[in-house]
Design a protein around this motif. Structure first.
Motif, PDB file in Angstrom:
ATOM      1  N   PRO A   1      46.373  33.846  48.085  1.00 50.12           N
ATOM      2  CA  PRO A   1      46.988  33.440  46.818  1.00 50.12           C
ATOM      3  C   PRO A   1      46.128  33.797  45.605  1.00 50.12           C
ATOM      4  O   PRO A   1      46.636  34.257  44.585  1.00 50.12           O
ATOM      5  N   GLU A   2      44.816  33.596  45.771  1.00 50.07           N
ATOM      6  CA  GLU A   2      43.899  33.914  44.671  1.00 50.07           C
ATOM      7  C   GLU A   2      43.926  35.419  44.375  1.00 50.07           C
ATOM      8  O   GLU A   2      43.967  35.841  43.219  1.00 50.07           O
TER       9      GLU A   2
ATOM     10  N   GLU B   1      46.333  37.404  45.018  1.00 57.25           N
ATOM     11  CA  GLU B   1      47.646  37.711  44.431  1.00 57.25           C
ATOM     12  C   GLU B   1      47.619  37.454  42.925  1.00 57.25           C
ATOM     13  O   GLU B   1      48.142  38.246  42.135  1.00 57.25           O
ATOM     14  N   LYS B   2      46.963  36.332  42.531  1.00 55.74           N
ATOM     15  CA  LYS B   2      46.850  36.029  41.093  1.00 55.74           C
ATOM     16  C   LYS B   2      46.091  37.140  40.388  1.00 55.74           C
ATOM     17  O   LYS B   2      46.381  37.480  39.236  1.00 55.74           O
ATOM     18  N   ALA B   3      45.094  37.693  41.084  1.00 52.77           N
ATOM     19  CA  ALA B   3      44.295  38.784  40.480  1.00 52.77           C
ATOM     20  C   ALA B   3      45.049  40.115  40.557  1.00 52.77           C
ATOM     21  O   ALA B   3      44.536  41.145  40.135  1.00 52.77           O
ATOM     22  N   GLY B   4      46.252  40.074  41.145  1.00 52.02           N
ATOM     23  CA  GLY B   4      47.090  41.286  41.183  1.00 52.02           C
ATOM     24  C   GLY B   4      46.726  42.264  42.281  1.00 52.02           C
ATOM     25  O   GLY B   4      47.024  43.444  42.197  1.00 52.02           O
TER      26      GLY B   4
ATOM     27  N   LYS C   1      46.228  42.999  46.785  1.00 47.37           N
ATOM     28  CA  LYS C   1      46.465  42.536  48.150  1.00 47.37           C
ATOM     29  C   LYS C   1      45.251  42.977  48.970  1.00 47.37           C
ATOM     30  O   LYS C   1      44.945  44.179  49.033  1.00 47.37           O
TER      31      LYS C   1
ATOM     32  N   TYR D   1      37.901  42.916  45.616  1.00 42.59           N
ATOM     33  CA  TYR D   1      39.126  43.060  44.808  1.00 42.59           C
ATOM     34  C   TYR D   1      39.192  44.448  44.165  1.00 42.59           C
ATOM     35  O   TYR D   1      40.255  45.075  44.119  1.00 42.59           O
TER      36      TYR D   1
ATOM     37  N   ARG E   1      42.086  47.144  44.792  1.00 43.56           N
ATOM     38  CA  ARG E   1      42.869  47.700  43.668  1.00 43.56           C
ATOM     39  C   ARG E   1      42.834  49.239  43.719  1.00 43.56           C
ATOM     40  O   ARG E   1      43.870  49.897  43.647  1.00 43.56           O
TER      41      ARG E   1
END
Ligand code: COA
Length: 538
Positions: A358-359, A361-364, A366, A428, A432
């Protein structure tokens, strides 16, 4: 349904009586639609005439040296799958705007000339597939500077004037239309005086559309270092060489005026293979590589008329497949591969991955298992620098950067984008970069820079399935990690069998550089790092 059709010269702009400089097929050859049949060369451009349809060449109506104009009959083709009822159909390419690449009028300003894309018929946004010159090159008038490839034709754009290349305004992959500036040439005596040594000014004049190769190129396997753009070869031959990973500048041309023909490229490859088999190729077999054994003595590739056994459909191999196929074949032949298998317990890591979902996902982003694998591999490469090295003759080049490639499946075939500086990036950041590069790969928008400079590659089939495989090392890297699908397995913990999520790893390596023991240590370290990512911090 097959039909005999006449292949005629299509619209080639204002050109008339253009010499045929090369026949790319023989009677009896089976050709694919769009395959080059012959090459013409005017004083302004080199043009490939493609086949309008798949089929068998029945008769060739011209020979090298003949001159042809629009409408000249060149080939009789027994075409397959032709819908028209007429027994003799005009060549469909006649309607295709395969325009001659006449040089654009130079817009001179103080000795600087803009070289622009000439009239290329109705084509727009045509990709540049090759840049044939570099800044500083001293070029003759009519030297081919870039090659464009539409879905109908491959065209060289020649320089309208002699001079020194001052600036390149395009790169491979850029799309151009008539009038776009390709490069800036400085003309005049000052430019020639300032020219560097890798010049084609010494090439015998008069220069045709593509500067002719030096006469010395008739010598066997010359150490020619002229840039590829100076090679005297048609676009289709250069394309053929490129797809096979052959540096065209090194191929001796046996055609008229030293022109390099498809057969020359084939002979060159045969020569290289013979040398590899004999251990004589410099750089091919150092440090205990491929030696001895004489010729490969391979059987010829089986030629089968599959249609005899049932209905078939023939499609040309996608460009990416041709290029990656040539690279894979070379790596398979030249690198002594060994594959080390292991399994990592990723039970805790998978739980962590799910927990941060979830965290993330918030950061955009996967975060997939592959993201952690990149981090774990960086830690392993730091601990075992031989895996972050490349062979260069008898030397090993140790890289102090950590650029990781990952195999991405695309509709057109396999590509390996590279994530740069993975040691400096967070999980992350890596997730990305990976998502962006994978999307670009699937959309066919990856540039060459995004696929180069890798130190080590990961090929993950974990999202699909399988328990193990043997990936091929991506030269000049020396190892590649294959990842298969994780599965719950009963693992003995000393007292009982407990269910653990196990991830299969397959590490292929170049045995000239890496010993089996080092490979076992590498995968062992990886499994420990994946079982407890805190080790990555050590
Ligand atoms: N075990 C089990 N499941 C796995 C897994 C593994 N080792 N690796 C990935 N998965 C799961 C992912 O968690 C995801 O599941 P979810 O959607 O339920 O979260 C699913 O498989 C799909 O993952 P994917 O989108 O493929 O992400 P990825 O980060 O694993 O891979 C690419 C990204 C670009 C590498 C991948 O899409 C791809 O192209 N793989 C093919 C590479 C290839 O062809 N290699 C062969 C070269 S010879």
């Amino acid at each position: 349904m097959s039909q005999l059709i006449e292949v005629k010269i299509p619209d080639i702009g204002d050109f008339k009586d253009v010499p045929v400089i090369e026949l790319a097929v023989n009677p009896g050859d089976r050709v694919a639609a769009e395959q080059t049949l012959l090459t013409l060369e005017s004083d302004k451009a080199t043009l490939d005439v493609p086949s309008p349809s798949a089929g068998v060449v029945k008769e060739i109506k011209v020979k090298v040296g003949d001159t042809v104009s629009e409408g000249s009959l060149v080939v009789l083709l027994e075409a397959e799958n032709v819908a028209t009822a007429s027994a003799v159909a005009p060549a469909p390419v006649a309607s295709a705007p395969v325009a001659a690449a006449a040089p654009a009028a130079p817009a001179a300003s103080g000795g600087l000339v803009e070289v622009k894309v000439p009239d290329i018929g109705d084509f727009k946004d045509v990709p540049i597939i090759e840049v044939l010159v570099s800044v500083g090159d001293n070029i003759a008038a009519e030297t081919a500077v870039v090659t464009l490839e539409s879905d109908k034709a491959t065209m060289d754009v020649p320089a309208p004037t002699a001079g020194v290349v001052k600036e390149l305004r395009v790169k491979v992959g850029d799309r151009v239309s008539e009038g776009n500036v390709i490069l800036i040439v400085e003309t005049g005596a000052a430019a020639l005086a300032a020219a560097p040594t890798q010049t084609v000014a010494s090439v015998p004049a008069p220069a045709p559309a593509v500067a002719p190769a030096p006469v010395a190129s008739a010598a066997p396997v010359p150490q020619a270092t002229a840039p590829a753009g100076k090679a005297h070869a048609s676009p289709s031959v250069r394309k053929f060489a490129r797809e096979l990973g052959v540096d065209i500048a090194k191929v001796p041309g046996t055609g008229p005026k030293g022109r390099i023909q498809q057969q020359d490229v084939q002979n060159f490859i045969k020569g290289v293979f013979a040398q590899i088999a004999g251990g004589a190729l410099p750089g091919a077999a150092p440090a205990g590589g491929v030696t001895g054994g004489g010729e490969l003595n391979l059987l010829p590739w089986p030629k089968v008329d599959f249609a005899k056994f049932g209905p078939v459909e023939t499609k040309p191999l996608a460009r990416i497949k041709k290029i990656s196929g040539a690279n894979l074949a070379r790596n398979w032949v030249m690198i002594p591969h060994v594959t080390q298998f292991d399994k990592a317990d990723i039970t805790d890591l998978e739980a962590f991955r799910k927990a941060i979902g979830p965290e993330a996902e918030k950061a955009g982003v996967k975060v997939t298992m592959l993201t952690f694998l990149v981090k774990a591999c960086v830690a392993a490469l730091k601990k075992f620098p031989d895996f972050n090295a490349s062979l260069d003759g008898d030397n090993l080049v140790y890289k102090q950067y950590f650029h990781i490639g990952f195999a991405a499946d695309t509709p057109n075939g396999l590509v390996v984008p590279v994530i740069r500086d993975c040691d400096k990036k967070s999980v992350y950041d890596i997730a990305r970069d990976m998502a962006e590069l994978a999307k670009k790969a699937r959309d066919g928008k990856l540039g060459p820079a995004e696929m180069s400079g890798g130190c080590f590659s990961i090929s993950s089939l974990g999202g699909i399935g399988g328990t193990a495989f043997t990936p091929i090392v991506n030269a000049p890297e020396v190892a590649i990690l294959g990842v298969s699908k994780s599965a719950l397995e009963p693992v003995w913990d000393g007292k009982a069998f407990v269910p653990r999520l196990m991830l299969p790893l397959s590490l292929s390596y170049d045995h000239r550089v890496i010993d089996g023991a080092a490979a076992a240590r590498f995968t062992s370290f990886l499994t420990q790092a994946l079982a407890d990512m805190r080790r990555v911090l050590l």
